[in-house]
Design a protein around this motif. Structure first.
Motif, PDB file in Angstrom:
ATOM      1  N   SER A 171      40.311  43.278  34.701  1.00 19.64           N
ATOM      2  CA  SER A 171      38.854  43.082  34.613  1.00 19.64           C
ATOM      3  C   SER A 171      38.458  41.730  35.169  1.00 19.64           C
ATOM      4  CB  SER A 171      38.373  43.211  33.161  1.00 19.64           C
ATOM      5  OG  SER A 171      38.594  44.517  32.685  1.00 19.64           O
ATOM      6  N   LYS A 172      39.259  40.700  34.860  1.00 24.27           N
ATOM      7  CA  LYS A 172      38.953  39.357  35.376  1.00 24.27           C
ATOM      8  C   LYS A 172      39.088  39.328  36.897  1.00 24.27           C
ATOM      9  CE  LYS A 172      40.609  36.969  31.206  1.00 24.27           C
ATOM     10  NZ  LYS A 172      39.441  36.256  30.706  1.00 24.27           N
ATOM     11  N   ILE A 183      28.677  43.751  40.863  1.00 24.07           N
ATOM     12  CA  ILE A 183      29.530  44.581  39.994  1.00 24.07           C
ATOM     13  C   ILE A 183      30.030  43.718  38.838  1.00 24.07           C
ATOM     14  CG2 ILE A 183      31.708  45.866  39.846  1.00 24.07           C
ATOM     15  CD1 ILE A 183      31.317  46.556  42.846  1.00 24.07           C
ATOM     16  N   GLN A 184      29.859  44.218  37.615  1.00 25.70           N
ATOM     17  CA  GLN A 184      30.431  43.552  36.455  1.00 25.70           C
ATOM     18  C   GLN A 184      31.591  44.402  35.924  1.00 25.70           C
ATOM     19  OE1 GLN A 184      26.680  44.023  36.121  1.00 25.70           O
ATOM     20  NE2 GLN A 184      26.738  42.283  37.519  1.00 25.70           N
ATOM     21  N   ALA A 185      32.727  43.752  35.704  1.00 24.09           N
ATOM     22  CA  ALA A 185      33.910  44.445  35.173  1.00 24.09           C
ATOM     23  C   ALA A 185      34.340  43.762  33.889  1.00 24.09           C
ATOM     24  CB  ALA A 185      35.040  44.399  36.201  1.00 24.09           C
ATOM     25  N   ASN A 186      34.375  44.503  32.819  1.00 26.78           N
ATOM     26  CA  ASN A 186      34.748  43.965  31.512  1.00 26.78           C
ATOM     27  C   ASN A 186      35.676  44.937  30.799  1.00 26.78           C
ATOM     28  OD1 ASN A 186      32.915  41.449  31.142  1.00 26.78           O
ATOM     29  ND2 ASN A 186      31.500  43.024  31.863  1.00 26.78           N
ATOM     30  N   SER A 187      36.321  44.457  29.760  1.00 25.88           N
ATOM     31  CA  SER A 187      37.238  45.293  28.973  1.00 25.88           C
ATOM     32  C   SER A 187      36.727  45.441  27.545  1.00 25.88           C
ATOM     33  CB  SER A 187      38.628  44.652  28.881  1.00 25.88           C
ATOM     34  OG  SER A 187      39.176  44.409  30.150  1.00 25.88           O
ATOM     35  N   LEU A 233      27.959  47.157  27.752  1.00 22.68           N
ATOM     36  CA  LEU A 233      28.655  46.751  28.982  1.00 22.68           C
ATOM     37  C   LEU A 233      28.294  47.633  30.177  1.00 22.68           C
ATOM     38  CD1 LEU A 233      32.186  45.806  27.590  1.00 22.68           C
ATOM     39  CD2 LEU A 233      30.330  44.268  28.292  1.00 22.68           C
ATOM     40  N   ALA A 234      27.729  48.811  29.931  1.00 20.90           N
ATOM     41  CA  ALA A 234      27.315  49.704  31.022  1.00 20.90           C
ATOM     42  C   ALA A 234      25.885  49.439  31.464  1.00 20.90           C
ATOM     43  CB  ALA A 234      27.451  51.157  30.574  1.00 20.90           C
ATOM     44  N   ASN A 242      30.795  38.981  32.629  1.00 20.97           N
ATOM     45  CA  ASN A 242      31.736  39.466  33.646  1.00 20.97           C
ATOM     46  C   ASN A 242      33.138  38.952  33.357  1.00 20.97           C
ATOM     47  OD1 ASN A 242      32.258  41.013  35.876  1.00 20.97           O
ATOM     48  ND2 ASN A 242      30.977  39.833  37.290  1.00 20.97           N
ATOM     49  N   GLY A 243      34.110  39.854  33.421  1.00 22.75           N
ATOM     50  CA  GLY A 243      35.513  39.472  33.233  1.00 22.75           C
ATOM     51  C   GLY A 243      35.907  39.229  31.787  1.00 22.75           C
TER      52      GLY A 243
END
Ligand code: NDP
Length: 256
Positions: A171-172, A183-187, A233-234, A242-243
């Motif tokens: 994710s990071k 784009i945001q990517a998270n866990s 987060l969506a 982010n991350g």
């Protein structure tokens, strides 16, 4: 105003491994927030049943049965989405498998199977979706499902632990490279949740007692208790997040 931050109307979300358990709860939650959801697992019949269940609730759902660990199958699924004009805005990399065995005994085959399904597939599905988000210029959201083992190791689940530790860093890495494209990517790191994956553990009195004793909330979690974090987060509510990894564990890690 603030409620609309969480509105997913007009968005399409692919949730891998969503024929049951956490994935199905997340699919329902995202659909209830307005998204069209694409349900996935390896089994067509299970996908069809989940889609019918969601449609029966008046939600917008369709299915795509494929193995996330098979890169060619992932590419084919996205090519089919393209052909339908289906633009995936939200990806939840949720499909996962567990394997319990002492590390000294784990075969290379089992190691690879767990790493491929739980980690490499998130890279492949995430990248396949991100390429399209970047091409469209729409940005998007990627949610990678980690675990308590993204943070802490436990005996007898080594390949799973390594994969889930990797999910946190994936994710990071996605955030570092794709933030500039919106784009945001998270866990999300779930704690011990009542699903089929844990059936044997729930039925093991000693393990069940340990889960309850080691968690300040003193109980297992439910799949629906992950939904609010996934919607956050969506949605636009998390556009500058982010991350990150958010643990939803009843406080288990807080007292580790
Ligand atoms: P379940 O076993 O209940 O469900 C797993 C889902 O993934 C099913 O829909 C399964 O369908 C699908 N799946 C498995 N392998 C593949 C594959 N190769 N391709 C496509 N779909 C696949 O698991 P949970 O709901 O408990 O777990 C969901 C996620 O949450 C996993 O990533 C898990 O590691 C994680 N997690 C779970 C926790 C828990 O306590 N339950 C705790 C922390 C994290 P099928 O087998 O038919 O393909």
């Amino acid at each position: 105003m603030s409620r609309s931050l969480f509105d997913l109307s007009g968005r399409t979300a692919l949730i891998t491994g969503s024929s049951r358990g956490i994935g199905l709860a997340l699919a329902q939650g995202l659909a209830e927030s307005g998204a069209t959801v694409v349900v996935n697992s390896r089994q067509q019949a299970a996908v069809d049943a989940a889609v019918a269940q969601l449609q029966g609730m008046g939600l917008k759902a369709q299915g795509a049965a494929f193995d996330v660990a098979d890169q060619a199958a992932v590419e084919a699924a996205f090519a089919a989405f393209d052909a339908q004009g289906l633009a995936i805005d939200i990806v939840v990399n949720n499909a996962g498998i567990q394997h319990r065995e002492p590390l000294l005994d784990v075969s290379l085959e089992d190691w690879s199977r767990v790493i491929n399904t739980n980690l490499t597939a998130a890279f492949v599905v995430g990248r396949t979706a991100a390429r399209r988000m970047i091409e469209r210029g729409t940005g998007g959201k990627i949610i990678n499902i980690g675990s308590l083992t993204s943070e802490a190791a436990r005996a007898t689940v080594a390949p799973y632990t390594v994969a889930k530790g990797g999910i946190k860093m994936l994710s990071k890495a996605m955030a570092a490279e794709w933030a500039m494209h919106g784009i945001q990517a998270n866990s999300i790191g779930p704690g011990y949740i009542l699903t089929d994956m844990n059936e044997a553990l729930v039925n093991n009195a000693a393990f069940d007692a340990w889960v309850k004793a080691s968690n300040p909330t003193q109980r297992w979690g439910r799949p629906d208790e992950l939904v609010g974090t996934a919607i956050y987060l969506a949605s636009g509510a998390s556009n500058y997040v982010n991350g990150q990894i958010i643990y939803v564990d009843g406080g288990w890690l807080a007292v580790l």
